[in-house]
Design a protein around this motif. Structure first.
Motif, short mmCIF file in Angstrom:
data_model
loop_
_atom_site.label_atom_id
_atom_site.label_comp_id
_atom_site.label_asym_id
_atom_site.label_seq_id
_atom_site.Cartn_x
_atom_site.Cartn_y
_atom_site.Cartn_z
N TYR A 40 8.64 -5.05 -1.17
CA TYR A 40 9.63 -5.92 -1.80
C TYR A 40 9.07 -6.60 -3.05
CZ TYR A 40 13.89 -8.78 -1.68
OH TYR A 40 15.11 -9.35 -1.95
N SER A 41 9.46 -6.09 -4.23
CA SER A 41 9.07 -6.67 -5.52
C SER A 41 9.66 -5.81 -6.62
CB SER A 41 7.54 -6.73 -5.69
OG SER A 41 7.03 -5.44 -5.97
N VAL A 42 9.34 -6.14 -7.87
CA VAL A 42 9.79 -5.32 -9.00
C VAL A 42 8.61 -4.53 -9.57
CG1 VAL A 42 11.68 -6.86 -9.60
CG2 VAL A 42 9.43 -7.24 -10.62
N LEU A 43 7.67 -4.16 -8.72
CA LEU A 43 6.48 -3.44 -9.17
C LEU A 43 6.63 -1.95 -8.87
CD1 LEU A 43 3.89 -6.17 -8.11
CD2 LEU A 43 4.79 -5.70 -10.41
N GLN A 44 5.91 -1.42 -7.89
CA GLN A 44 5.98 0.02 -7.60
C GLN A 44 6.20 0.25 -6.10
OE1 GLN A 44 3.11 -1.27 -9.15
NE2 GLN A 44 3.62 -0.80 -11.27
N PRO A 45 7.36 -0.11 -5.58
CA PRO A 45 7.59 -0.03 -4.14
C PRO A 45 7.47 1.37 -3.56
CG PRO A 45 9.62 -0.57 -5.31
CD PRO A 45 8.50 -0.71 -6.28
N ARG A 46 8.01 2.36 -4.25
CA ARG A 46 8.01 3.70 -3.66
C ARG A 46 6.60 4.24 -3.51
NH1 ARG A 46 12.10 8.63 -5.31
NH2 ARG A 46 11.33 10.15 -3.80
N TRP A 47 5.78 4.07 -4.52
CA TRP A 47 4.40 4.55 -4.45
C TRP A 47 3.65 3.90 -3.30
CZ3 TRP A 47 -0.58 2.80 -4.54
CH2 TRP A 47 -1.59 3.72 -4.81
N CYS A 48 3.83 2.59 -3.15
CA CYS A 48 3.13 1.88 -2.08
C CYS A 48 3.58 2.34 -0.70
CB CYS A 48 3.33 0.37 -2.24
SG CYS A 48 2.46 -0.31 -3.67
N ALA A 49 4.88 2.56 -0.54
CA ALA A 49 5.38 3.07 0.73
C ALA A 49 4.79 4.45 1.03
CB ALA A 49 6.91 3.13 0.71
N GLU A 50 4.73 5.31 0.03
CA GLU A 50 4.16 6.64 0.22
C GLU A 50 2.71 6.55 0.70
OE1 GLU A 50 4.67 8.29 -3.63
OE2 GLU A 50 6.71 9.03 -3.25
N GLN A 51 1.92 5.70 0.04
CA GLN A 51 0.51 5.58 0.39
C GLN A 51 0.32 4.98 1.78
OE1 GLN A 51 -2.11 6.77 -1.58
NE2 GLN A 51 -0.34 7.69 -2.58
N LEU A 52 1.04 3.91 2.07
CA LEU A 52 0.89 3.26 3.36
C LEU A 52 1.32 4.16 4.50
CD1 LEU A 52 2.10 -0.30 2.35
CD2 LEU A 52 -0.23 0.34 3.05
N ALA A 53 2.36 4.95 4.27
CA ALA A 53 2.81 5.88 5.31
C ALA A 53 1.73 6.91 5.63
CB ALA A 53 4.09 6.58 4.85
N GLN A 54 0.91 7.24 4.65
CA GLN A 54 -0.14 8.23 4.86
C GLN A 54 -1.37 7.65 5.53
OE1 GLN A 54 -1.12 10.29 1.20
NE2 GLN A 54 1.03 10.59 0.68
N ILE A 55 -1.75 6.42 5.18
CA ILE A 55 -3.06 5.91 5.61
C ILE A 55 -3.00 4.95 6.79
CG2 ILE A 55 -4.07 6.29 3.33
CD1 ILE A 55 -3.46 2.74 4.37
N ALA A 56 -1.85 4.35 7.09
CA ALA A 56 -1.78 3.34 8.14
C ALA A 56 -1.54 3.99 9.51
CB ALA A 56 -0.69 2.32 7.85
N SER A 57 -2.42 3.71 10.46
CA SER A 57 -2.20 4.17 11.83
C SER A 57 -1.03 3.43 12.46
CB SER A 57 -3.45 3.93 12.66
OG SER A 57 -4.56 4.61 12.12
N ILE A 58 -0.88 2.16 12.10
CA ILE A 58 0.20 1.32 12.60
C ILE A 58 0.80 0.56 11.43
CG2 ILE A 58 0.75 -0.69 14.03
CD1 ILE A 58 -1.54 0.17 15.86
N SER A 59 2.10 0.54 11.33
CA SER A 59 2.81 -0.29 10.35
C SER A 59 3.92 -1.02 11.07
CB SER A 59 3.41 0.55 9.22
OG SER A 59 2.42 1.01 8.32
#
Length: 249
Positions: A40-59
């Protein structure tokens, strides 16, 4: 025992998240936990979601993840809300929509705010005169029924480690993406790290209990501030550049 990296409140800050992920490569981390408010912001939400979905064991879901899937009147849709909704793709939406409010792993209870509320601070008490460390009795009331020895949370954007008299430990890793902000509820107040660094933590259990490492990572925060300014958020630009906020921001 595994070494867990705790990330929280990324808020779509690509430059901050990239710096944290780069730092993690040198820390011998086994798994990553993402404690919510990822985009949630006006920065780069989609990129961050993509990265976190790949590296986080739990979200887990934060309050500003959850709101993306609720009925929001047009008049209440602010700039950040509209920006995120326009930027996310179907894969990122599905990832966010399927996140639980809490999770339990390795004698660790994970929540965004408190175990029962993603909009309430667990470790901070907001008064008409400012923000204080939450009295222990109020913390114990908020975690009633939680038996895990470690509780990890986010939401306040303030890095803290708090030991309770009953032996439980609570860790807030601070915010990866936004080091300061202001809010009106329950009283007008500011949360501010005092520096613009990206924050995260690592926890590991040893013979003496939980070991906590808190990190503040330098990155190109002036560039992040320029992005926020370009996308219409002057106040966010100031928070990113300084780690400080004011009531009238």
């Amino acid at each position: 025992m595994p070494r867990w990296a705790l990330l929280a409140d990324v808020h779509g800050n690509r430059l901050a998240l990239a710096a944290v992920l780069d730092d993690l490569t040198r820390r011998n981390v086994d798994r990553v936990i993402n404690l919510g408010d990822s985009v949630y912001s006006v920065l780069q939400p989609r990129w961050c979601a993509e990265q976190l979905a790949q590296i986080a064991s739990i979200s887990i879901s934060g309050n500003q993840d959850r709101i993306l899937f609720e009925e929001v009147q047009t008049a209440q849709q602010n700039l950040s809300y509209r920006f995120v909704q326009a930027d996310l793709g179907p894969n990122e939406r599905a990832w966010l929509a399927n996140q639980p409010a809490t999770a339990i792993v390795d004698d660790m209870f994970c929540c965004h705010g408190t175990p029962s509320s993603d909009t309430t601070y667990l470790l901070e008490h907001v008064t008409p005169h400012g923000v204080q460390l939450q009295p222990e009795a109020m913390i114990l009331a908020a975690i009633q029924g939680v038996s895990q020895s470690l509780i990890v949370c986010g939401h306040s954007h303030i890095a803290r480690t708090v030991q309770l008299a009953n032996g439980q430990l609570i860790v807030n890793p601070g915010s990866v993406g936004i080091p300061a902000y202001n809010d009106d509820l329950p009283y007008p107040h500011v949360m501010q790290a005092g520096c613009p660094h990206a924050r995260y933590a690592i926890v590991e259990r040893n013979a003496h209990g939980w070991q906590v490492e808190q990190y503040a990572i330098g990155y190109a925060w002036q560039d992040a501030a320029l992005t926020a300014q370009h996308n219409g958020r002057e106040n966010l630009a100031r928070w990113l550049a300084t780690g400080r906020a004011q009531l009238d921001d």
